[in-house]
Scaffold this active site. Structure first.
Site, PDB file in Angstrom:
ATOM      1  N   ASP A 134       0.803  -1.232   0.000  1.00 27.56           N
ATOM      2  CA  ASP A 134       0.000   0.000   0.000  1.00 27.56           C
ATOM      3  C   ASP A 134       0.827   1.270   0.000  1.00 27.56           C
ATOM      4  OD1 ASP A 134       0.708  -0.610   2.818  1.00 27.56           O
ATOM      5  OD2 ASP A 134      -0.481   1.180   3.247  1.00 27.56           O
ATOM      6  N   ASP A 164       5.545   0.247   3.447  1.00 30.17           N
ATOM      7  CA  ASP A 164       5.820  -1.005   4.153  1.00 30.17           C
ATOM      8  C   ASP A 164       5.577  -2.185   3.219  1.00 30.17           C
ATOM      9  OD1 ASP A 164       3.056  -1.223   4.026  1.00 30.17           O
ATOM     10  OD2 ASP A 164       2.744  -0.566   6.080  1.00 30.17           O
ATOM     11  N   TYR A 214      -5.810   0.799   8.869  1.00 29.98           N
ATOM     12  CA  TYR A 214      -6.885   1.125   7.918  1.00 29.98           C
ATOM     13  C   TYR A 214      -8.230   0.744   8.518  1.00 29.98           C
ATOM     14  CZ  TYR A 214      -3.261   2.110   4.529  1.00 29.98           C
ATOM     15  OH  TYR A 214      -2.176   2.654   3.885  1.00 29.98           O
ATOM     16  N   GLU A 274       5.704   9.816   3.300  1.00 23.24           N
ATOM     17  CA  GLU A 274       5.351   8.472   2.832  1.00 23.24           C
ATOM     18  C   GLU A 274       4.426   8.534   1.623  1.00 23.24           C
ATOM     19  OE1 GLU A 274       4.125   4.095   4.619  1.00 23.24           O
ATOM     20  OE2 GLU A 274       3.598   5.882   5.785  1.00 23.24           O
TER      21      GLU A 274
END
Length: 490
Positions: A78, A81, A230, A470
């Site tokens: 995603d 990571d 999430y 990120e």
């Protein structure tokens, strides 16, 4: 009097040149479009094809699902990571598909790459949806363990646990989003690959029925595995309506129209909502459903046009209903963490709604005033240009685009020496030296749009500041559509 007039002309000419120097051409947008799609190759999980363009990546996650006797190889990581999270991956897929549906005609040489990026996701979602009856696999990887390591995906040795939702442990939110993704993608592949499109659509029908029949939030079923990463904060009702809307768009089956009419009131159709993200689908649903009212005068959807207007009015300074926050430099600002995800989704909705409006000369009604489609496009352009470098910091927030862009991206694969440059294994703890290093990332994650600046237009190019540095697939996916639109403008 001649001298001052000459000076005025010179000043005006200089001002024009300075304005032109920060303006982007259709070629610039086309370059950004190409890179925005290329980014997805950096997020790939599974065996990489021979035509992989980001050469610093290697194969990873080749046995995902095997210990559970299912094939869950493939899909996308995603963000920075090595976990495959189902809800944001499905939303990414829906938005990539919607980008192609609305703006594929402006993608030109990139349409093939866009479809490839989409298919990489849908191939995985098909596996996740069909491996086990009455189940949907929604995650590979234990995020709590994954986040304790700083490892490139090729070396990954953290637990590859597999998580699913089922009749006993429902996840209507992630399932309905998966149905939306498969249905939207079926539209994209309808002409170029009819059999694949049919498979996507049939699977979408099955997954939507599953989401609707076994109601509940995946956050309640999976708890700390998906929260706080999430969590479905908005609940699952918005995804059910969103999923039904995509099923209606893909099938034109009247049963989905009936579903929307019968359930809309309990699923958020009566409420205004002012953000659109992997979690909250309400604003996107209203714009999507407004299309049939604007283009076909389908009276059942007039309500959604009114709510879409309210959403748009909230974004336009000076209009009644305006409530959005902008930075001093003009960037839409919603949250301190990964703010650009809201900017790219909002920009996409502005352009898509402008497209729907322009089919019949429609306008946005804001109280007693009106806002034209052209105004929506202008507002969207400001946001796109800000991301690409027309901002107070003169910094592009897309990696690899422009002269100045972030060098310390919060991304394991990009920040750790690649397997090509450093074939020996770099284990869990040894990787942290690269997280904290001052040197730029050795591997350029071309096209990645990162979290972005704060409410005062300040940006710290700091790898450890994940809120700002990120990248994520769901930041890029709607941006693909926006860049395609502007690349198509001469």
């Amino acid at each position: 009097m001649a001298a001052p007039i000459t000076m005025l002309i010179l000043c005006t000419s200089f001002l024009s040149l300075s304005l032109l120097s920060t303006a982007f051409t259709s070629r610039d947008y086309a370059d950004a479009l190409e890179k925005s799609i290329l980014f997805f190759e950096g997020q790939r999980s599974g065996p990489l094809p021979s035509n992989q363009r980001l050469k610093w990546r290697g194969n990873s996650g080749l046995s995902d699902g095997a210990s559970y006797h299912v094939d869950l190889v493939g899909g996308y990581y995603d963000a920075g990571d090595n976990v495959k999270f189902g809800l944001p991956m499905a939303f990414t897929t829906t938005m990539l598909a919607w980008s192609v549906i609305e703006f594929g005609g402006s993608m030109h040489s990139q349409i093939g790459n866009a479809k490839t990026a989409l298919r990489w996701a849908t191939d995985y979602l098909l596996k996740a949806a069909t491996a086990t009856p009455d189940s949907l696999y929604v995650q590979v990887g234990d995020p709590n363990m994954d986040h304790k390591c700083w490892e490139r995906p090729e070396d990954m040795d953290t637990p590859r646990n597999v998580y699913k939702v089922s009749a006993q442990n429902p996840g209507s939110d992630v399932a309905a989003e998966t149905a939306a993704a498969l249905a939207a993608a079926s539209i994209v592949f309808k002409d170029s690959d009819p059999s694949y499109s049919a498979k996507l659509l049939q699977t979408a029908k099955n997954v939507f029925d599953f989401a609707d029949k076994y109601r509940g939030s995946y956050s309640d079923s999976l708890n700390s595995v998906v929260c706080p990463f999430y969590c479905s904060y908005s609940g699952y009702q918005d995804e059910l309506l969103w999923g039904a809307s995509w099923m209606h768009r893909a099938t034109q089956d009247s049963s989905y129209l009936s579903y929307i009419q019968s359930n809309g009131h309990t699923m958020g159709s009566d409420n205004d909502d002012f953000s659109f993200s992997w979690d909250d689908k309400r604003a996107g649903t209203k714009v999507l459903l407004s299309k049939d009212f604007l283009e076909k005068s389908t009276s059942e959807f007039q309500l959604y046009k009114s709510h879409s207007d309210n959403y748009i009015c909230s974004l336009i300074p000076g209009s009644s209903g305006f409530q959005a926050q902008y930075t001093p430099g003009g960037l839409l600002y919603k949250a301190s963490e990964s703010n650009l995800q809201y900017v790219t989704t909002t920009t996409f909705l502005l352009l898509t709604y402008a497209k729907y409006l322009s089919t019949n000369g429609g306008v946005v009604t804001c109280g007693t005033s009106t806002v034209t489609a052209e105004s929506l496009i202008a507002q969207a352009k400001k946001q796109v240009d800000y991301i690409l470098g027309d901002n107070p910091a003169k910094m592009s927030y897309m990696v690899g685009f422009g002269e100045r862009y972030p060098q310390h991206v919060h991304h394991r694969g990009s920040s750790v020496p690649s397997i090509k440059a450093h074939p020996d294994r770099i284990n869990c703890n040894n990787g942290f030296q690269y997280l904290y290093a001052n040197s730029p990332n050795p591997n350029v994650l071309a096209g990645a749009v990162i979290g972005g600046p704060d409410s005062k237009d300040n940006f710290a190019d700091d790898r450890n500041n994940y809120q700002q540095s990120e990248p994520a697939t769901y930041i890029n996916a709607p941006f693909v559509g926006a860049l395609a639109f502007f690349s198509g403008k001469a």
